[in-house]
Motif scaffolding. Structure first.
Motif, mmCIF file in Angstrom:
data_model
loop_
_atom_site.group_PDB
_atom_site.id
_atom_site.type_symbol
_atom_site.label_atom_id
_atom_site.label_comp_id
_atom_site.label_asym_id
_atom_site.label_seq_id
_atom_site.Cartn_x
_atom_site.Cartn_y
_atom_site.Cartn_z
ATOM 1 N N TYR A 42 0.846 -1.192 0.000
ATOM 2 C CA TYR A 42 0.000 0.000 0.000
ATOM 3 C C TYR A 42 0.883 1.244 0.000
ATOM 4 O O TYR A 42 0.968 1.963 0.989
ATOM 5 N N ASN A 43 1.606 1.442 -1.059
ATOM 6 C CA ASN A 43 2.390 2.672 -1.182
ATOM 7 C C ASN A 43 2.803 2.852 -2.631
ATOM 8 O O ASN A 43 2.468 2.045 -3.480
ATOM 9 N N TYR A 44 3.515 3.935 -2.900
ATOM 10 C CA TYR A 44 3.979 4.138 -4.272
ATOM 11 C C TYR A 44 5.001 3.061 -4.600
ATOM 12 O O TYR A 44 5.886 2.764 -3.778
ATOM 13 N N THR A 45 4.876 2.505 -5.805
ATOM 14 C CA THR A 45 5.877 1.510 -6.216
ATOM 15 C C THR A 45 6.598 1.968 -7.485
ATOM 16 O O THR A 45 7.395 1.229 -8.035
ATOM 17 N N PHE A 46 6.279 3.205 -7.952
ATOM 18 C CA PHE A 46 6.856 3.637 -9.238
ATOM 19 C C PHE A 46 8.364 3.860 -9.150
ATOM 20 O O PHE A 46 9.058 3.801 -10.153
ATOM 21 N N SER A 47 8.874 4.138 -7.946
ATOM 22 C CA SER A 47 10.301 4.406 -7.802
ATOM 23 C C SER A 47 10.901 3.463 -6.768
ATOM 24 O O SER A 47 10.505 3.482 -5.600
ATOM 25 N N GLU A 48 11.848 2.660 -7.203
ATOM 26 C CA GLU A 48 12.497 1.739 -6.253
ATOM 27 C C GLU A 48 13.243 2.510 -5.176
ATOM 28 O O GLU A 48 13.281 2.129 -4.020
ATOM 29 N N GLU B 39 13.532 3.629 0.632
ATOM 30 C CA GLU B 39 13.872 4.564 1.718
ATOM 31 C C GLU B 39 12.877 4.510 2.866
ATOM 32 O O GLU B 39 13.094 5.135 3.894
ATOM 33 N N TRP B 40 11.750 3.848 2.657
ATOM 34 C CA TRP B 40 10.717 3.832 3.709
ATOM 35 C C TRP B 40 10.537 2.421 4.244
ATOM 36 O O TRP B 40 10.534 1.453 3.483
ATOM 37 N N ALA C 77 6.986 11.210 1.302
ATOM 38 C CA ALA C 77 6.997 11.197 -0.174
ATOM 39 C C ALA C 77 6.944 12.634 -0.713
ATOM 40 O O ALA C 77 7.651 12.966 -1.665
ATOM 41 N N ALA C 78 6.130 13.472 -0.064
ATOM 42 C CA ALA C 78 6.021 14.868 -0.523
ATOM 43 C C ALA C 78 7.363 15.587 -0.380
ATOM 44 O O ALA C 78 7.765 16.361 -1.259
ATOM 45 N N ASP C 79 8.064 15.318 0.718
ATOM 46 C CA ASP C 79 9.374 15.948 0.917
ATOM 47 C C ASP C 79 10.386 15.425 -0.097
ATOM 48 O O ASP C 79 11.119 16.172 -0.723
ATOM 49 N N ARG C 80 10.386 14.115 -0.201
ATOM 50 C CA ARG C 80 11.380 13.448 -1.039
ATOM 51 C C ARG C 80 11.236 13.871 -2.516
ATOM 52 O O ARG C 80 12.210 14.020 -3.229
ATOM 53 N N LEU C 81 9.975 14.105 -2.941
ATOM 54 C CA LEU C 81 9.729 14.494 -4.339
ATOM 55 C C LEU C 81 9.621 16.021 -4.473
ATOM 56 O O LEU C 81 9.329 16.537 -5.545
ATOM 57 N N VAL D 171 -2.321 1.086 -6.412
ATOM 58 C CA VAL D 171 -1.973 0.472 -7.702
ATOM 59 C C VAL D 171 -2.870 1.054 -8.802
ATOM 60 O O VAL D 171 -2.412 1.378 -9.904
ATOM 61 N N ALA D 172 -4.154 1.219 -8.494
ATOM 62 C CA ALA D 172 -5.090 1.814 -9.455
ATOM 63 C C ALA D 172 -4.713 3.276 -9.702
ATOM 64 O O ALA D 172 -4.761 3.762 -10.831
ATOM 65 N N ILE D 173 -4.320 3.954 -8.650
ATOM 66 C CA ILE D 173 -3.946 5.371 -8.778
ATOM 67 C C ILE D 173 -2.731 5.522 -9.690
ATOM 68 O O ILE D 173 -2.729 6.338 -10.616
ATOM 69 N N GLU D 174 -1.708 4.710 -9.448
ATOM 70 C CA GLU D 174 -0.496 4.841 -10.267
ATOM 71 C C GLU D 174 -0.828 4.623 -11.741
ATOM 72 O O GLU D 174 -0.316 5.319 -12.614
ATOM 73 N N GLN D 175 -1.700 3.655 -12.002
ATOM 74 C CA GLN D 175 -2.045 3.368 -13.405
ATOM 75 C C GLN D 175 -2.769 4.562 -14.049
ATOM 76 O O GLN D 175 -2.423 4.985 -15.145
ATOM 77 N N HIS D 176 -3.744 5.113 -13.355
ATOM 78 C CA HIS D 176 -4.484 6.254 -13.911
ATOM 79 C C HIS D 176 -3.577 7.461 -14.112
ATOM 80 O O HIS D 176 -3.667 8.157 -15.114
#
Ligand code: NAP
Length: 549
Positions: free
Chosen positions: A69-75, A80-81, A100-104, A448-453
């Motif tokens: 349950y998190n972003y998987t787009f960036s290894e 880091e989390w 994530a907001a800080d990191r990006l 996962v649905a969010i990343e795809q959209h």
């Protein structure tokens, strides 16, 4: 990386305006900026997090496993989390989203403490103009909703007579205050036993002097079996992220597991009992993901429903209370719930259960809640009464497309919601809805649905820029066909046989219709990709007066 670019189109403030800084809006901002689009996110709260920013009720936690349950787009970001437990609590998830907001480096393009009141498409200029709560307006070529399926602007507080005269404090689980609410020594009432109620009831019960639960529909719930995560497991997932991510993306529900390939009826009663017992022990969504026909075959469904009912009977000591807690709808056709000590909580001396189907709530009085047969005196009242889901978050805003038609007119005057892919809707050019109605959205592990959209939308906008197109819009035909497909899929399941927020039945006067696409995340992804590969089939793309369908 280049940030905060100038808009491509002269006369607009931004290329893209995104509403909401939750999982969707944050990733959308990141990808759009990476692609060179000037973007601003408008966010009501004073921080990022979306639903996880607002839902601070005691006991709030995720019911997808944290490592998925998190972003998987960036290894890099993923590694880091580190999550503390299988199903982390809300504060940890909010910390993750802040990380994530800080990191990006997202915050500098997010306008906090601002609500979008209206979004109007200007047909002469082909731009969107958003009217904000601070009295200003901003323009952009593209308007992207990241408000999600269940948002702060669409919390459901049933229209009970007399709430304004209640002398105690009252709260909604989805709009919880930032300070700790003190239940010690208090008589507390909770209305609602959905995912939020089931999570908060056991926690409030530990502190309150007395807790009265007002239940309309008894729920199936299975133990979450939450536990700290072992270092070895965390490392394994980190080391195998690309492979695991691939499985999640291809799966039906966004998790790297496949359900059985056999019907529940292919097993003997003893075999099934063993399967269900093992799933019960494992906890979380294991039981929901056993037999694939639980949601299509009444007889199969009954086997799971009966199993959970037998567990409730075993756990709850008072037979009368156990009887009141027995669910009768088809298991899984309301959101499958997992809990920590939910049914056990009814064995406590300071907890009582009121069946408000039998004696409905007549009014809220100065002293508490009066049902049709008596009054319950309360100091604090908690509404765990859910949301006007899927369409609510969008329709609370005044969104207008071509010819000034409002989204509300379009969706409420029609017999049902109409979208193309749950991402777009005809008559509203250059508008995208991340996890919108008729997308698979909440029927799985949502990030996962969010990343795809988000990825599909960013690619689409890049295509528009590369091909010099001004507008993209679903065609009426494609949208009718998509909505028909969604309805047909739903009719072939048991989902439509149950009153739930999935069908809009929880909101008085809301048009009924199943609001999601049931084909599964993986097949949906393939379909969206195919449509893009075919030059955005089902969309009209236009440049100046040239339209390409
Ligand atoms: P919900 O599932 O819609 O549950 C609302 C509850 O309030 C139901 O028990 C409903 O009864 C009751 N209710 C509504 N109006 C009522 C009335 N007039 N009188 C008496 N009872 C009334 O809302 P939720 O629990 O907030 O959950 C909504 C969704 O949020 C979930 O399905 C899930 O997708 C998401 N969520 C997720 C998590 C998580 O990830 N762990 C946690 C919380 C929420 P009826 O069933 O009879 O309508």
């Amino acid at each position: 990386m280049s940030f905060s670019q100038q808009p491509i189109k002269t006369g607009t403030d931004f290329d893209c305006l995104v509403i909401g800084a939750g999982f969707s809006g944050m990733y959308m901002l990141h990808l759009l900026r990476e692609a060179g689009f000037s973007t601003r996110v408008i966010e009501k709260g004073d921080g990022v997090g979306g639903a996880w920013y607002w839902s601070r009720y005691p006991g709030a936690r995720c019911d997808s496993e944290s490592v998925y349950y998190n972003y998987t787009f960036s290894e890099e970001l993923y590694n880091e989390w580190t999550w503390s437990s299988r199903f982390p609590e809300q504060p940890e998830i909010l910390r993750y989203l802040n990380f994530a907001a800080d990191r990006l480096d997202l915050r500098r393009d997010i306008q906090f403490n601002t609500e979008v009141r209206a979004a109007h498409f200007d047909e002469d200029e082909n731009i969107w103009r958003l009217h904000l709560s601070d009295g200003t307006s901003v323009t952009a070529t593209y308007f992207i909703s990241g408000v999600g399926c269940l948002s702060i602007n669409a919390t459901n507080i049933p229209n009970f007579k007399g709430l304004e005269q209640f002398e105690g404090d009252w709260y909604h689980t989805g709009a919880w205050p930032h300070h700790k609410v003190n239940f010690r020594g208090k008589r507390v009432g909770v209305i609602g036993t959905g995912s939020s109620g089931v999570q908060t009831i056991p926690v409030i019960a530990q502190e309150a002097e007395h807790l009265t639960v007002f239940q309309r529909t008894p729920q199936y719930s299975v133990p979450a079996n939450n536990h700290p995560l072992e270092e070895e497991f965390i490392q394994y997932v980190k080391n195998h992220l690309p492979e695991i991510r691939g499985k999640m993306r291809e799966s039906l529900g966004g998790l790297p597991f496949a359900p059985f390939e056999r019907s529940a009826l292919d097993d003997t009663p003893e075999e099934r009992r063993k399967v269900y017992e093992e799933a019960w022990e494992k906890g979380g969504s294991a039981l929901f993901f056993t037999y694939p026909d639980l949601l299509t075959n009444e007889e199969s469904n009954t086997t799971a429903s009966e199993f959970i009912r037998s567990k409730i009977k075993e756990i709850v000591k008072d037979p009368e209370t156990a009887e009141k807690l027995m669910p009768t709808y088809y298991y899984g056709t309301k959101r499958a719930i997992m809990d920590t000590n939910y049914f056990e909580t009814y064995n406590r001396d300071n907890v009582s259960l009121v069946d408000v189907k039998k004696a409905p709530i007549a009014e809220i009085t100065a002293k508490g809640v009066r049902t049709e047969d008596r009054e319950y005196e309360l100091d604090v009242l908690v509404f765990a009464t859910g949301y006007d889901g899927m369409t609510g978050p969008l329709l609370k805003m005044d969104i207008r497309g071509r010819d000034g038609e409002t989204l509300k007119q379009k969706w409420e005057n029609g017999a049902h919601v109409r979208t193309y892919l749950g991402l777009t809707t005809a008559g509203f050019p250059n508008m995208f809805m991340i996890t919108g109605p008729e997308s698979p959205s909440v029927l799985g592990n949502v990030p996962v649905a969010i990343e795809q959209h988000v990825e599909w939308t960013a690619d689409c906008l890049k295509h528009m820029r590369e091909t010099g197109m001004d507008t993209i819009e679903a065609t009426q035909e494609a949208e009718e066909e998509w909505s028909r497909k969604c309805r047909e899929m739903a009719e072939a399941t048991l989902y439509t046989k149950t009153e739930s927020w999935y069908t809009g039945a929880n909101i008085e006067g809301k048009p009924r219709g199943f609001l999601m696409y049931l084909g599964g995340y993986g097949p949906y992804r393939e379909l969206c990709d195919e449509i893009a590969e075919k030059g955005y089939e089902g969309f009209a793309l236009a440049s100046g007066s040239n339209t390409v369908v």
